[in-house]
Motif scaffolding. Sequence first.
Motif, PDB file in Angstrom:
ATOM      1  N   PRO A   1      68.274  -6.397 -31.410  1.00 32.95           N
ATOM      2  CA  PRO A   1      68.159  -5.373 -31.297  1.00 32.95           C
ATOM      3  C   PRO A   1      66.400  -4.235 -32.217  1.00 32.95           C
ATOM      4  CG  PRO A   1      69.879  -5.476 -31.840  1.00 32.95           C
ATOM      5  CD  PRO A   1      68.849  -7.245 -32.169  1.00 32.95           C
ATOM      6  N   LEU A   2      65.932  -5.439 -33.342  1.00 37.61           N
ATOM      7  CA  LEU A   2      65.156  -4.998 -34.681  1.00 37.61           C
ATOM      8  C   LEU A   2      63.728  -4.797 -33.212  1.00 37.61           C
ATOM      9  CD1 LEU A   2      64.208  -3.636 -37.287  1.00 37.61           C
ATOM     10  CD2 LEU A   2      63.774  -6.534 -37.448  1.00 37.61           C
ATOM     11  N   VAL A   3      63.356  -5.957 -32.782  1.00 42.88           N
ATOM     12  CA  VAL A   3      62.502  -5.888 -31.706  1.00 42.88           C
ATOM     13  C   VAL A   3      62.448  -4.911 -30.601  1.00 42.88           C
ATOM     14  CG1 VAL A   3      61.069  -7.638 -30.910  1.00 42.88           C
ATOM     15  CG2 VAL A   3      62.402  -8.948 -32.346  1.00 42.88           C
ATOM     16  N   ARG A   4      63.560  -4.509 -30.262  1.00 46.79           N
ATOM     17  CA  ARG A   4      63.853  -4.173 -28.991  1.00 46.79           C
ATOM     18  C   ARG A   4      63.237  -3.077 -29.649  1.00 46.79           C
ATOM     19  NH1 ARG A   4      69.672  -4.755 -26.623  1.00 46.79           N
ATOM     20  NH2 ARG A   4      69.750  -3.453 -28.357  1.00 46.79           N
ATOM     21  N   ASP A   5      63.636  -2.221 -30.638  1.00 46.74           N
ATOM     22  CA  ASP A   5      63.288  -1.236 -31.639  1.00 46.74           C
ATOM     23  C   ASP A   5      62.131  -0.583 -31.138  1.00 46.74           C
ATOM     24  OD1 ASP A   5      66.029  -0.207 -30.855  1.00 46.74           O
ATOM     25  OD2 ASP A   5      66.313  -0.298 -32.839  1.00 46.74           O
TER      26      ASP A   5
ATOM     27  N   GLY B   1      56.762   1.824 -29.389  1.00 49.69           N
ATOM     28  CA  GLY B   1      55.371   1.295 -29.475  1.00 49.69           C
ATOM     29  C   GLY B   1      55.213   2.337 -28.321  1.00 49.69           C
ATOM     30  N   LEU B   2      56.105   2.096 -27.204  1.00 49.35           N
ATOM     31  CA  LEU B   2      55.924   3.106 -25.999  1.00 49.35           C
ATOM     32  C   LEU B   2      55.969   4.076 -26.258  1.00 49.35           C
ATOM     33  CD1 LEU B   2      58.531   0.608 -23.991  1.00 49.35           C
ATOM     34  CD2 LEU B   2      56.021   0.865 -23.475  1.00 49.35           C
ATOM     35  N   LEU B   3      57.047   4.819 -26.909  1.00 53.92           N
ATOM     36  CA  LEU B   3      57.296   5.928 -26.705  1.00 53.92           C
ATOM     37  C   LEU B   3      56.240   6.792 -27.460  1.00 53.92           C
ATOM     38  CD1 LEU B   3      61.125   6.794 -27.941  1.00 53.92           C
ATOM     39  CD2 LEU B   3      59.638   6.967 -25.791  1.00 53.92           C
ATOM     40  N   GLU B   4      55.251   6.237 -28.670  1.00 53.67           N
ATOM     41  CA  GLU B   4      53.599   6.456 -29.330  1.00 53.67           C
ATOM     42  C   GLU B   4      52.903   6.632 -28.715  1.00 53.67           C
ATOM     43  OE1 GLU B   4      53.505   4.747 -32.887  1.00 53.67           O
ATOM     44  OE2 GLU B   4      54.920   4.490 -33.610  1.00 53.67           O
ATOM     45  N   ARG B   5      52.917   6.028 -27.015  1.00 57.45           N
ATOM     46  CA  ARG B   5      52.195   6.110 -26.064  1.00 57.45           C
ATOM     47  C   ARG B   5      52.698   7.182 -24.814  1.00 57.45           C
ATOM     48  NH1 ARG B   5      52.131   2.846 -29.512  1.00 57.45           N
ATOM     49  NH2 ARG B   5      50.131   3.192 -31.085  1.00 57.45           N
ATOM     50  N   ALA B   6      53.714   7.699 -24.351  1.00 56.97           N
ATOM     51  CA  ALA B   6      54.142   8.027 -23.639  1.00 56.97           C
ATOM     52  C   ALA B   6      53.451   9.375 -23.159  1.00 56.97           C
ATOM     53  CB  ALA B   6      55.727   8.393 -24.026  1.00 56.97           C
ATOM     54  N   GLU B   7      52.840   9.975 -23.884  1.00 59.90           N
ATOM     55  CA  GLU B   7      52.588  11.139 -24.108  1.00 59.90           C
ATOM     56  C   GLU B   7      51.048  11.213 -22.744  1.00 59.90           C
ATOM     57  OE1 GLU B   7      51.658  13.693 -26.788  1.00 59.90           O
ATOM     58  OE2 GLU B   7      52.987  14.252 -27.613  1.00 59.90           O
ATOM     59  N   GLU B   8      50.185   9.780 -22.782  1.00 61.00           N
ATOM     60  CA  GLU B   8      49.527  10.161 -21.817  1.00 61.00           C
ATOM     61  C   GLU B   8      49.418   8.739 -20.687  1.00 61.00           C
ATOM     62  OE1 GLU B   8      47.534   5.097 -24.673  1.00 61.00           O
ATOM     63  OE2 GLU B   8      46.660   7.594 -24.769  1.00 61.00           O
ATOM     64  N   SER B   9      50.535   8.299 -20.683  1.00 63.32           N
ATOM     65  CA  SER B   9      51.241   7.070 -19.698  1.00 63.32           C
ATOM     66  C   SER B   9      52.558   7.541 -18.779  1.00 63.32           C
ATOM     67  CB  SER B   9      51.378   5.565 -19.898  1.00 63.32           C
ATOM     68  OG  SER B   9      49.808   5.412 -21.071  1.00 63.32           O
ATOM     69  N   THR B  10      51.989   7.194 -17.423  1.00 65.75           N
ATOM     70  CA  THR B  10      53.727   6.866 -16.928  1.00 65.75           C
ATOM     71  C   THR B  10      54.232   5.256 -17.410  1.00 65.75           C
ATOM     72  OG1 THR B  10      53.073   8.392 -15.332  1.00 65.75           O
ATOM     73  CG2 THR B  10      54.945   7.066 -14.123  1.00 65.75           C
ATOM     74  N   ILE B  11      55.571   5.803 -17.658  1.00 64.23           N
ATOM     75  CA  ILE B  11      56.198   4.286 -18.143  1.00 64.23           C
ATOM     76  C   ILE B  11      57.322   4.104 -16.902  1.00 64.23           C
ATOM     77  CG2 ILE B  11      57.304   3.375 -19.929  1.00 64.23           C
ATOM     78  CD1 ILE B  11      55.948   4.750 -22.043  1.00 64.23           C
TER      79      ILE B  11
ATOM     80  N   SER C   1      68.639   5.623 -24.268  1.00 62.06           N
ATOM     81  CA  SER C   1      67.763   6.611 -25.579  1.00 62.06           C
ATOM     82  C   SER C   1      66.706   7.041 -24.440  1.00 62.06           C
ATOM     83  CB  SER C   1      67.664   5.420 -26.690  1.00 62.06           C
ATOM     84  OG  SER C   1      67.192   4.986 -26.366  1.00 62.06           O
ATOM     85  N   PHE C   2      65.858   6.232 -24.182  1.00 59.87           N
ATOM     86  CA  PHE C   2      64.329   7.260 -24.134  1.00 59.87           C
ATOM     87  C   PHE C   2      63.604   7.613 -22.670  1.00 59.87           C
ATOM     88  CE2 PHE C   2      61.750   3.133 -22.246  1.00 59.87           C
ATOM     89  CZ  PHE C   2      63.291   2.433 -22.455  1.00 59.87           C
ATOM     90  N   ALA C   3      64.551   7.026 -21.408  1.00 61.50           N
ATOM     91  CA  ALA C   3      64.308   7.699 -20.555  1.00 61.50           C
ATOM     92  C   ALA C   3      64.497   8.585 -19.697  1.00 61.50           C
ATOM     93  CB  ALA C   3      65.136   6.471 -19.368  1.00 61.50           C
ATOM     94  N   SER C   4      63.410   9.421 -19.431  1.00 66.69           N
ATOM     95  CA  SER C   4      63.525  10.797 -19.069  1.00 66.69           C
ATOM     96  C   SER C   4      63.345  10.661 -17.481  1.00 66.69           C
ATOM     97  CB  SER C   4      61.999  11.817 -18.301  1.00 66.69           C
ATOM     98  OG  SER C   4      61.007  10.526 -17.707  1.00 66.69           O
ATOM     99  N   HIS C   5      63.186   9.679 -16.455  1.00 70.42           N
ATOM    100  CA  HIS C   5      64.369   9.709 -15.597  1.00 70.42           C
ATOM    101  C   HIS C   5      64.821   8.254 -15.258  1.00 70.42           C
ATOM    102  CE1 HIS C   5      60.961  12.894 -14.885  1.00 70.42           C
ATOM    103  NE2 HIS C   5      61.218  13.060 -13.675  1.00 70.42           N
ATOM    104  N   VAL C   6      65.441   7.934 -14.562  1.00 68.97           N
ATOM    105  CA  VAL C   6      66.150   7.272 -13.949  1.00 68.97           C
ATOM    106  C   VAL C   6      66.780   6.830 -12.440  1.00 68.97           C
ATOM    107  CG1 VAL C   6      68.785   7.570 -14.524  1.00 68.97           C
ATOM    108  CG2 VAL C   6      68.443   5.506 -14.466  1.00 68.97           C
ATOM    109  N   GLY C   7      66.199   6.090 -11.699  1.00 74.60           N
ATOM    110  CA  GLY C   7      66.711   5.067 -10.888  1.00 74.60           C
ATOM    111  C   GLY C   7      67.268   3.951 -10.368  1.00 74.60           C
ATOM    112  N   TYR C   8      69.007   4.053  -9.342  1.00 80.47           N
ATOM    113  CA  TYR C   8      69.382   3.117  -9.713  1.00 80.47           C
ATOM    114  C   TYR C   8      69.071   2.443  -8.578  1.00 80.47           C
ATOM    115  CZ  TYR C   8      74.024   0.421 -10.470  1.00 80.47           C
ATOM    116  OH  TYR C   8      74.547  -0.570 -10.727  1.00 80.47           O
TER     117      TYR C   8
END
Lengths: 309, 523
Positions: free
Chosen positions: A163-167, A172-182, A194-201
């Motif tokens: 969990p620690l590494v995952r967090d 790290g991803l969230l800090e770059r979310a503004e400039e990228s599509t993830i 906890s962090f997705a804005s969109h979800v596809g199943y």
Amino acid sequence: MSKAIRTENLVKRFRKVEALAGLDMVVPEGAIYAFAGPNGAGKTTAIKILMNIAGATQGRAEVLGLDSMRLAGRNFASIGYVSENQELPEWMRVDAFLAYLRPFYPTWDRALENDLVKQFDLPLNRKLKNLSRGMRMKAALAGALAFHPKLVVLDEPFTGLDPLVRDELIQGLLERAEESTIFISSHDLAEVESFASHVGYLERGKLSFSEELTSLVDRFREVELTFDAPPTLPAQLPETWMQLNTSAAVVRFVESRFDAEKTSSAVRSVFGSVRSTLFVPMSLRSIFLAMAKAGTALRTGAGTKRADL
Amino acid sequence: MKQIFHIFLKDACRYWRESAVSIALVTAFGWNEVRGWAHQNAFGSDSADFFTSKYLLGLVVVLLPVAWAFMVVRVIQGETLVGDRQFWVTRPYEWKKLLGAKLLYVLTFVNLPLVALQVYLLSKVGFHPATYAVGLFWMQVSIALYLLLPVAVLAVVTSTMVQVLLASLIIALYVGGMVALSTQVPSSSFSSSSDWLSGGLFVGTGLAIIVLQYARRDTMKSRWLMVGLAIVLFLFLVGTPYKTLVEHNFPQIGSGEAVPMQMALLPPEDPGGIGVFNKDGEAEVQLPMSVGGITPGDIIQVDGVLVEIRSPDGMRWDPGWTSPGLVLYPDQKATKATFTIKKDLFERIKALPVQIRISIAFTVFRERNRRDFIVPTGEFAMADAGLCSVESTFLPKIQCRAPVHGPTSLLLSTDMSMSTCPLEKGDVPASSGEIARAWTRNDDSAPPEPGISPMKDVDFYFSNANASSQQRRPGVCPASPLVLSNPEAVARNRIVLDADGVRLVEYQTKQMVITIDRSAVSR
């Protein structure tokens, strides 16, 4: 809003096995898109087609406005891709790995690279083959983020990580979310919720739904109805109700098009008077479980007609 | 270009051990080659060392291509083209630059050291390397086509060394099968017309596979291309109309046309002994033939012989064209056409009076540029043949080291009666006009011979076609007069000889049987 990823009727067959069965998906630019689904649903296959690692049997896919089949060479200068299965040049040290990648990317940012190294606590003088799985994933991610990619594609990046590494990776991803599509695939819903804005199943090669996470969570409710006496279930139930079950004088179901007034009105028209009504918000995991069970029931013919999602 | 150098430098760092071994072997080859020359020049002084040197050279000659092949596979598989998990496929690699980087690596660590070695060896012998730049270039091309291309093809369709070895094994089995099959296909060993086509197809397909893999990484298609090539080569082998090609390439001389040579079947010789069969259970038949009518200055190279037999009971036997490797000179009086025939068939027809038709395909060469040459003492330069010396202690010959390529066509003739070699006990002096010749030629259109060393050993062994086997092999010594010439092909023809009533048993190769008197031995 322009689209970072778009697929149309994407089909991939491996002999008799259909891994993708007409995938239609749109990922808006700037989104953090969680590409969820059970193991074997076809997520990795879809991503490989998007990255032009594999070809589609039918249909087409666009990535950053380019046909994915034409994706090559310098097109990858704006795409950061990390997969759990990716084979890294394990003979390289972490610093050599990053140094090797640098000249490939005109937008490589040394300062950002240093930040990522610090943030991920990467041991620069160790060979990739001597790193733990989590550290290797961090090194790969650092190499995929340090050039300000327009699109970051991650295929099950958190599998097997503590969990620690995952967090740390998510941070790290969230800090770059503004400039990228993830675009991130995962079979573990809790980790993307906890962090997705969109979800596809994705299920059995088809997208069951694809929408903004907030609207998804808003429209799903677990409904608990309490009656004075055990109610009689009518033959016909609203199509948006899923997993209806009764226990003495209590009826529970999942409403997939929740609107407080409309749902209450529908309950009244089906059951008449109700002693109490409880609408419980659902976690993403609960929503997917409900949908998966509804899907299984529909396929096996054991349940009611699947909700129109 | 920047990306090419970047990938190249990465490979150079990663594969420094492989490169170092390869360069060390190139160096060892050069050192050993020079050492071998020194021993060759002073043969007999230290024969143990000489054989050590030969052994080492043999080892290096085997190890060097293996080291190159290993290195090329490793470098190509550094960015493996097979599979879908490689990190580099989703990085901004441009396939042309990746291919360019791999090519640069091969040029740097295979071709460059090799060229350096070849330049050094040429200089060491005393030849100016710039004069042979074109030849050296073609030597690099031949190394690329014969060794590096097949290895690279294997490397681009596999992802591990084990897979390469497995694929090599399959290819070795295929080649072995094709070689075995070729011995069963009549005339296939004679005509080389389809070889160029097969070679071109092989090179074209190999290059196509490499480009396809780098551009598309379509391994399945590439592997099918390899299978397709194997099938096409098989079809070439079994489907080429060899006989038609021979007949087309060697037109039969029509009636009224001048015949460059006369041949006729001679009566059987009877040396005694019993007829023998070889280990394959075949009888060897030798047809002695008279030779004449060859214009002075002409040489007849017999390219192929086809013997057809028809027995009185209507049986027809035709084993196809074979290459006898015969050369006929103007003063030659006789030769032999040799063929083998299955034992059971031979036993059936050996005593019957059969009809034999012998077709002979030949090339007429005409001597050009005749000039006199007196053999100097020690090492001497001889035009077209490079640096030469006389070797008279073992097998009398002139041995030469030619730069890059052996002579295209060089004929050395000497009147044996004018030989300056001292007569040894039992030698019979040669009569005036008895000519001994040594002729070496390479196909005009062939590029320089493949190999690592730029120095090609060319040995001129002198022989007199009319000399009996008991006579000592004629030799040349310092001060012996030679006539040098460069025979050129001027015509290709075919003649047909018919003979009736031939009994094969009379022409079977005989072997003397020595009977040992056991009682005498025991005494």
